[in-house]
Motif scaffolding. Structure first.
Motif, PDB file in Angstrom:
ATOM      1  N   TYR A   1       0.821  -1.208   0.000  1.00  0.00           N
ATOM      2  CA  TYR A   1       0.000   0.000   0.000  1.00  0.00           C
ATOM      3  C   TYR A   1       0.863   1.269   0.000  1.00  0.00           C
ATOM      4  N   PRO A   2       0.573   2.220  -0.898  1.00  0.00           N
ATOM      5  CA  PRO A   2       1.357   3.459  -0.949  1.00  0.00           C
ATOM      6  C   PRO A   2       1.253   4.241   0.357  1.00  0.00           C
ATOM      7  N   TYR A   3       2.377   4.820   0.757  1.00  0.00           N
ATOM      8  CA  TYR A   3       2.451   5.694   1.930  1.00  0.00           C
ATOM      9  C   TYR A   3       2.793   7.087   1.412  1.00  0.00           C
ATOM     10  N   TYR A   4       1.800   7.992   1.458  1.00  0.00           N
ATOM     11  CA  TYR A   4       1.956   9.320   0.867  1.00  0.00           C
ATOM     12  C   TYR A   4       2.459  10.342   1.873  1.00  0.00           C
ATOM     13  N   GLY A   5       3.359  11.216   1.380  1.00  0.00           N
ATOM     14  CA  GLY A   5       3.793  12.383   2.128  1.00  0.00           C
ATOM     15  C   GLY A   5       3.200  13.634   1.515  1.00  0.00           C
ATOM     16  N   ALA A   6       3.835  14.771   1.753  1.00  0.00           N
ATOM     17  CA  ALA A   6       3.295  16.055   1.299  1.00  0.00           C
ATOM     18  C   ALA A   6       3.272  16.186  -0.217  1.00  0.00           C
ATOM     19  N   THR A   7       4.220  15.526  -0.899  1.00  0.00           N
ATOM     20  CA  THR A   7       4.344  15.745  -2.344  1.00  0.00           C
ATOM     21  C   THR A   7       4.298  14.476  -3.186  1.00  0.00           C
TER      22      THR A   7
END
Length: 247
Positions: A66-72
Motif C-alpha cells: 500500500y502506498p504511503y503518501y507524504g506532502a508531495t
C-alpha cells in the motif's frame, strides 16, 4: 519486449497529460459560461484527523503493497491502509506551493496510507473531487501560506480559501476523463512491475527473447494510438512526436 513496455508507459503518461489538459480547458470554458465563488471548506471535508505518521524505522518493519503518501509524493509502501477511495492531497508543510504560487496536489485512489504532512480532502458537496482538483490547480494560494522558514498551510486558512467554480452539472464530463486517467496510471504501474521482474531475467539469459510473442502487447500499443487520435479530434492540440518511441 522491454522496449515495447517502455514505449507503452511513455504513451500512457503523455495521454494522461493530454487528458488533464482537456479537463482544464473544458473547466475554463464552463467558467466562462457561469461561475461563482465558493469557500473550499463549504465543498470539501478535511479528513486530517485520520492521518497517522510512520517514521522510517516503522515503515521498514511494515513493508507491504500500500502506498504511503507524504506532502508531495509516495514515500514508501506499507502493509496496511487508512483510506480507500478517491481523495485529493494538498501539502500542509514544507513544499506546499510551486513556483507560480499554486498548491502541491496529489490525486489519489485505491487503498493507501497518508502521513501528517498532507491535508486530505474528501468530497462534501455536488462538486466532485475531480472538479475541486482542477480548480485548485489553477488557483494561486500564496496568501494562505504562513511561516518564513517552514512554510505551512493551516486547516483554518485552507477552509477559507476561495475558489472560482462553474455550475456543478457542467462538470460531469470530468468523471469519464479521470476514469481514463486512473486506468492509464494503473496500467503504468503494472508495466513498471513487469519491467522490474523481466529485466534481471533478460540480462541473465533466463528468458529467451526470441521465443516471446509480443503480438498482444503490440495490440495494446495500437489501441493507445487510436485513443490519442480520438482525443486529438475532440481537443485539437498538437503534441509533437506523441507516438515516437524515441520520445
Amino acid at each position: 519486449m522491454i522496449t515495447e513496455t517502455v514505449c507503452l508507459k511513455r504513451w500512457n503518461t503523455r495521454l494522461n497529460g493530454y487528458l488533464l489538459e482537456l479537463a482544464t480547458t473544458r473547466f475554463e470554458q464552463a467558467l466562462f459560461k457561469s461561475n461563482r465563488v465558493v469557500r473550499l471548506g463549504d465543498i470539501v471535508k478535511l479528513e486530517d484527523s485520520k492521518r497517522v505518521p510512520l517514521n522510517s524505522r516503522d515503515r521498514d518493519a511494515r513493508k507491504g503493497p500500500y502506498p504511503y503518501y507524504g506532502a508531495t509524493s509516495i514515500m514508501d509502501y506499507v502493509d496496511d491502509y487508512l483510506f480507500d477511495g478517491i481523495r485529493v492531497l494538498l501539502g500542509e508543510d514544507g513544499s506546499v506551493i510551486d513556483e507560480s504560487g499554486r498548491p502541491i496536489l496529489q490525486y489519489v485512489w485505491g487503498k493507501y496510507w497518508v502521513n501528517n504532512h498532507a491535508h486530505i480532502l474528501a468530497a462534501a458537496s455536488d462538486y466532485s473531487l475531480e472538479a475541486i482538483y482542477i480548480a485548485l490547480q489553477r488557483t494561486p494560494i500564496s496568501h494562505i501560506v504562513t511561516g518564513a522558514v517552514q512554510r505551512k498551510i493551516s486547516q483554518r486558512n485552507l477552509n477559507k480559501l476561495k475558489l472560482e467554480m462553474p455550475d456543478a452539472k457542467s462538470l460531469e464530463y470530468l468523471q469519464d476523463i479521470f476514469a481514463a486517467y486512473r486506468c492509464n496510471c494503473e496500467e503504468n504501474r503494472g508495466l513498471v512491475s513487469l519491467r522490474d521482474a523481466l529485466l534481471p531475467k533478460l540480462m541473465s539469459g533466463e528468458i529467451d527473447v526470441s521465443k516471446i510473442d509480443v503480438a498482444q502487447l503490440n495490440s495494446h500499443l495500437e489501441k493507445r494510438k487510436a485513443a490519442a487520435s480520438v482525443l486529438s479530434l475532440i481537443f485539437p492540440i498538437a503534441l509533437p512526436g506523441l507516438w515516437s518511441p524515441m520520445q
